[in-house]
Design a protein around this motif. Structure first.
Motif, PDB file in Angstrom:
ATOM      1  N   ILE A  37       0.841  -1.201   0.000  1.00  0.00           N
ATOM      2  CA  ILE A  37       0.000   0.000   0.000  1.00  0.00           C
ATOM      3  C   ILE A  37       0.876   1.251   0.000  1.00  0.00           C
ATOM      4  N   GLY A  38       0.658   2.103  -0.988  1.00  0.00           N
ATOM      5  CA  GLY A  38       1.507   3.292  -1.148  1.00  0.00           C
ATOM      6  C   GLY A  38       2.888   2.850  -1.585  1.00  0.00           C
ATOM      7  N   CYS A  39       2.926   2.117  -2.697  1.00  0.00           N
ATOM      8  CA  CYS A  39       4.153   1.398  -3.083  1.00  0.00           C
ATOM      9  C   CYS A  39       5.250   2.331  -3.573  1.00  0.00           C
ATOM     10  N   GLY A  40       4.931   3.596  -3.830  1.00  0.00           N
ATOM     11  CA  GLY A  40       5.959   4.526  -4.296  1.00  0.00           C
ATOM     12  C   GLY A  40       6.580   4.020  -5.586  1.00  0.00           C
ATOM     13  N   PHE A  41       7.908   3.985  -5.646  1.00  0.00           N
ATOM     14  CA  PHE A  41       8.608   3.673  -6.893  1.00  0.00           C
ATOM     15  C   PHE A  41       8.787   2.174  -7.142  1.00  0.00           C
ATOM     16  N   GLY A  59       1.045  -3.605  -6.098  1.00  0.00           N
ATOM     17  CA  GLY A  59       1.327  -2.322  -5.472  1.00  0.00           C
ATOM     18  C   GLY A  59       0.160  -1.391  -5.733  1.00  0.00           C
ATOM     19  N   MET A  60      -0.226  -0.617  -4.726  1.00  0.00           N
ATOM     20  CA  MET A  60      -1.263   0.391  -4.939  1.00  0.00           C
ATOM     21  C   MET A  60      -0.665   1.744  -4.612  1.00  0.00           C
ATOM     22  N   GLU A  61      -0.861   2.676  -5.540  1.00  0.00           N
ATOM     23  CA  GLU A  61      -0.213   3.985  -5.404  1.00  0.00           C
ATOM     24  C   GLU A  61      -1.188   5.052  -5.894  1.00  0.00           C
ATOM     25  N   ILE A  62      -1.257   6.156  -5.149  1.00  0.00           N
ATOM     26  CA  ILE A  62      -2.244   7.183  -5.479  1.00  0.00           C
ATOM     27  C   ILE A  62      -1.731   8.182  -6.516  1.00  0.00           C
ATOM     28  N   ARG A  63      -0.415   8.379  -6.601  1.00  0.00           N
ATOM     29  CA  ARG A  63       0.094   9.380  -7.548  1.00  0.00           C
ATOM     30  C   ARG A  63       0.192   8.814  -8.965  1.00  0.00           C
ATOM     31  N   VAL A  64      -0.384   9.554  -9.901  1.00  0.00           N
ATOM     32  CA  VAL A  64      -0.467   9.078 -11.286  1.00  0.00           C
ATOM     33  C   VAL A  64       0.915   8.824 -11.892  1.00  0.00           C
ATOM     34  N   ARG A  95      -3.249   2.223  -9.883  1.00  0.00           N
ATOM     35  CA  ARG A  95      -3.446   3.513  -9.251  1.00  0.00           C
ATOM     36  C   ARG A  95      -4.724   3.435  -8.432  1.00  0.00           C
ATOM     37  N   GLY A  96      -4.633   3.824  -7.171  1.00  0.00           N
ATOM     38  CA  GLY A  96      -5.838   3.794  -6.362  1.00  0.00           C
ATOM     39  C   GLY A  96      -5.618   4.454  -5.028  1.00  0.00           C
ATOM     40  N   ASN A  97      -6.717   4.846  -4.421  1.00  0.00           N
ATOM     41  CA  ASN A  97      -6.677   5.396  -3.065  1.00  0.00           C
ATOM     42  C   ASN A  97      -7.001   4.277  -2.094  1.00  0.00           C
ATOM     43  N   ALA A  98      -5.962   3.748  -1.457  1.00  0.00           N
ATOM     44  CA  ALA A  98      -6.123   2.589  -0.583  1.00  0.00           C
ATOM     45  C   ALA A  98      -6.971   2.923   0.647  1.00  0.00           C
ATOM     46  N   MET A  99      -7.122   4.205   0.937  1.00  0.00           N
ATOM     47  CA  MET A  99      -7.910   4.571   2.108  1.00  0.00           C
ATOM     48  C   MET A  99      -9.399   4.556   1.785  1.00  0.00           C
ATOM     49  N   LYS A 100      -9.730   4.378   0.535  1.00  0.00           N
ATOM     50  CA  LYS A 100     -11.148   4.418   0.179  1.00  0.00           C
ATOM     51  C   LYS A 100     -11.646   3.156  -0.497  1.00  0.00           C
ATOM     52  N   PHE A 116       2.861  -1.717   4.676  1.00  0.00           N
ATOM     53  CA  PHE A 116       2.838  -0.258   4.769  1.00  0.00           C
ATOM     54  C   PHE A 116       4.274   0.182   5.007  1.00  0.00           C
ATOM     55  N   CYS A 117       4.967   0.540   3.946  1.00  0.00           N
ATOM     56  CA  CYS A 117       6.371   0.899   4.072  1.00  0.00           C
ATOM     57  C   CYS A 117       6.539   2.410   4.008  1.00  0.00           C
ATOM     58  N   PHE A 118       7.076   2.959   5.050  1.00  0.00           N
ATOM     59  CA  PHE A 118       7.344   4.397   5.142  1.00  0.00           C
ATOM     60  C   PHE A 118       6.147   5.228   4.684  1.00  0.00           C
ATOM     61  N   PRO A 119       4.989   4.990   5.286  1.00  0.00           N
ATOM     62  CA  PRO A 119       3.814   5.778   4.889  1.00  0.00           C
ATOM     63  C   PRO A 119       3.995   7.260   5.231  1.00  0.00           C
ATOM     64  N   SER A 194      14.550  -2.805   0.742  1.00  0.00           N
ATOM     65  CA  SER A 194      14.254  -2.742  -0.699  1.00  0.00           C
ATOM     66  C   SER A 194      13.564  -1.469  -1.166  1.00  0.00           C
ATOM     67  N   THR A 195      12.862  -0.750  -0.292  1.00  0.00           N
ATOM     68  CA  THR A 195      12.080   0.368  -0.818  1.00  0.00           C
ATOM     69  C   THR A 195      12.967   1.599  -0.999  1.00  0.00           C
ATOM     70  N   GLU A 196      12.556   2.462  -1.902  1.00  0.00           N
ATOM     71  CA  GLU A 196      13.342   3.659  -2.216  1.00  0.00           C
ATOM     72  C   GLU A 196      13.445   4.561  -0.988  1.00  0.00           C
ATOM     73  N   GLU A 197      12.333   4.671  -0.263  1.00  0.00           N
ATOM     74  CA  GLU A 197      12.343   5.512   0.941  1.00  0.00           C
ATOM     75  C   GLU A 197      13.275   4.893   1.993  1.00  0.00           C
ATOM     76  N   GLY A 198      13.216   3.583   2.142  1.00  0.00           N
ATOM     77  CA  GLY A 198      14.075   2.890   3.105  1.00  0.00           C
ATOM     78  C   GLY A 198      15.553   3.065   2.770  1.00  0.00           C
TER      79      GLY A 198
HETATM   80  N1  SAM Z   1       6.436   2.608   0.176  1.00  0.00           N
HETATM   81  C1  SAM Z   1       7.316   3.430  -0.632  1.00  0.00           C
HETATM   82  C2  SAM Z   1       8.740   3.384  -0.119  1.00  0.00           C
HETATM   83  O1  SAM Z   1       8.925   2.907   1.018  1.00  0.00           O
HETATM   84  O2  SAM Z   1       9.645   3.804  -0.844  1.00  0.00           O
HETATM   85  C3  SAM Z   1       6.810   4.876  -0.739  1.00  0.00           C
HETATM   86  C4  SAM Z   1       6.809   5.686   0.527  1.00  0.00           C
HETATM   87  S1  SAM Z   1       6.166   7.339   0.293  1.00  0.00           S
HETATM   88  C5  SAM Z   1       6.750   8.217   1.670  1.00  0.00           C
HETATM   89  C6  SAM Z   1       4.419   7.122   0.597  1.00  0.00           C
HETATM   90  C7  SAM Z   1       3.652   6.762  -0.667  1.00  0.00           C
HETATM   91  O3  SAM Z   1       2.281   6.484  -0.356  1.00  0.00           O
HETATM   92  C8  SAM Z   1       3.650   7.872  -1.686  1.00  0.00           C
HETATM   93  O4  SAM Z   1       4.117   7.362  -2.919  1.00  0.00           O
HETATM   94  C9  SAM Z   1       2.187   8.294  -1.764  1.00  0.00           C
HETATM   95  O5  SAM Z   1       1.809   8.777  -3.025  1.00  0.00           O
HETATM   96  C10 SAM Z   1       1.472   7.016  -1.394  1.00  0.00           C
HETATM   97  N2  SAM Z   1       0.109   7.181  -0.837  1.00  0.00           N
HETATM   98  C11 SAM Z   1      -0.273   8.092   0.090  1.00  0.00           C
HETATM   99  N3  SAM Z   1      -1.575   7.955   0.383  1.00  0.00           N
HETATM  100  C12 SAM Z   1      -2.044   6.926  -0.374  1.00  0.00           C
HETATM  101  C13 SAM Z   1      -3.319   6.310  -0.531  1.00  0.00           C
HETATM  102  N4  SAM Z   1      -4.374   6.748   0.156  1.00  0.00           N
HETATM  103  N5  SAM Z   1      -3.446   5.276  -1.378  1.00  0.00           N
HETATM  104  C14 SAM Z   1      -2.368   4.840  -2.090  1.00  0.00           C
HETATM  105  N6  SAM Z   1      -1.147   5.386  -1.990  1.00  0.00           N
HETATM  106  C15 SAM Z   1      -0.970   6.420  -1.148  1.00  0.00           C
END
Ligand code: SAM
Length: 222
Positions: A37-41, A59-64, A95-100, A116-119, A194-198
């Protein structure tokens, strides 16, 4: 806004063949069992893929643009590994809003693992309700997670870690897994690095807090 988001009215109406074109999801009756959830890159997906090559991972990610980037990255990997035994066919992004919309994509008890990695930390008090772990959302995550399934969390923000632990501890359908369990779990290891944020946190010599929770049986099923 959400109006621009494409999501199925129910999980049965989702066409997974667009996301996993080389896996015959309809005839094999294969379903997504791991969600990031919020998979980022996409770093986690790319490392989980070969480690769970028989499992569909999403992976589910909200940013297009970020979603598009991950999609292109997966296509490139599939192309690059076309001759190999493992071809990254089991990983995908949406692409999706995981909170909804999570229950629109996943049926009850469908998932084995949710990450949930580095939300996003949403530091300010009045923004806390925007956090990805809240009581209401935990009940949704519990719905899509099967009994014995695991929620994985990792963050470099201590306050957010404490927030997630507090809410998960308070929820009747989750139980924290021990440090010993974390130490022997393959996914914790993968998630840590493994994650970019990590990786950014590692470069900046920051701390990482991990908490993993097991989905308990519903009280009415005991
Ligand atoms: N998990 C990745 C990592 O560890 O590198 C990304 C971390 S980044 C700080 C948080 C990500 O969550 C962002 O890419 C953001 O767009 C996404 N995000 C935030 N709210 C979200 C939502 N409601 N549904 C899906 N993705 C969401």
């Amino acid at each position: 806004s959400d109006h621009a988001l494409d999501y199925p009215r129910s999980p049965q109406l989702m066409d997974w063949s667009q996301i996993y074109p080389h896996i015959n999801t309809a005839t094999n009756n294969k379903q997504v069992e791991i969600a990031d959830i919020g998979c980022g890159f996409g770093g986690l997906l790319i490392d989980l893929g070969p480690a769970f090559s028989e499992t569909l991972i999403l992976g589910m990610e909200i940013r297009v643009q970020v979603t598009q980037y991950v999609e292109d990255r997966i296509l490139a990997l599939r192309h690059q590994h076309a001759e190999n035994a493992y071809k990254y066919d089991n990983i995908g992004v949406i692409r999706g809003n995981a909170m909804k919309f999570l229950p629109n994509f996943f049926a009850r008890g469908q998932l084995r693992k949710i990450f949930f990695c580095f939300p996003d930390p949403h530091f300010k008090q009045r923004k806390h309700k925007a956090r990805i772990v809240t009581n209401t959302l935990l009940s949704e995550y519990a719905f899509v997670l099967r009994e014995g399934g695991v929620i994985y969390t990792i963050t470099d923000v201590e306050d957010l870690h404490e927030w997630m632990v507090k809410h998960l501890d308070e929820h009747p359908l989750f139980e924290r897994l021990s440090k010993e369990w974390e130490d022997q779990d393959e996914c914790v290891k993968i998630m840590y690095n493994s994650t970019e944020e990590g990786q950014k946190v590692t470069r900046n010599k920051g701390s990482k807090w991990v908490a993993c929770y097991k989905r308990l049986p519903n009280p009415e099923d005991c």
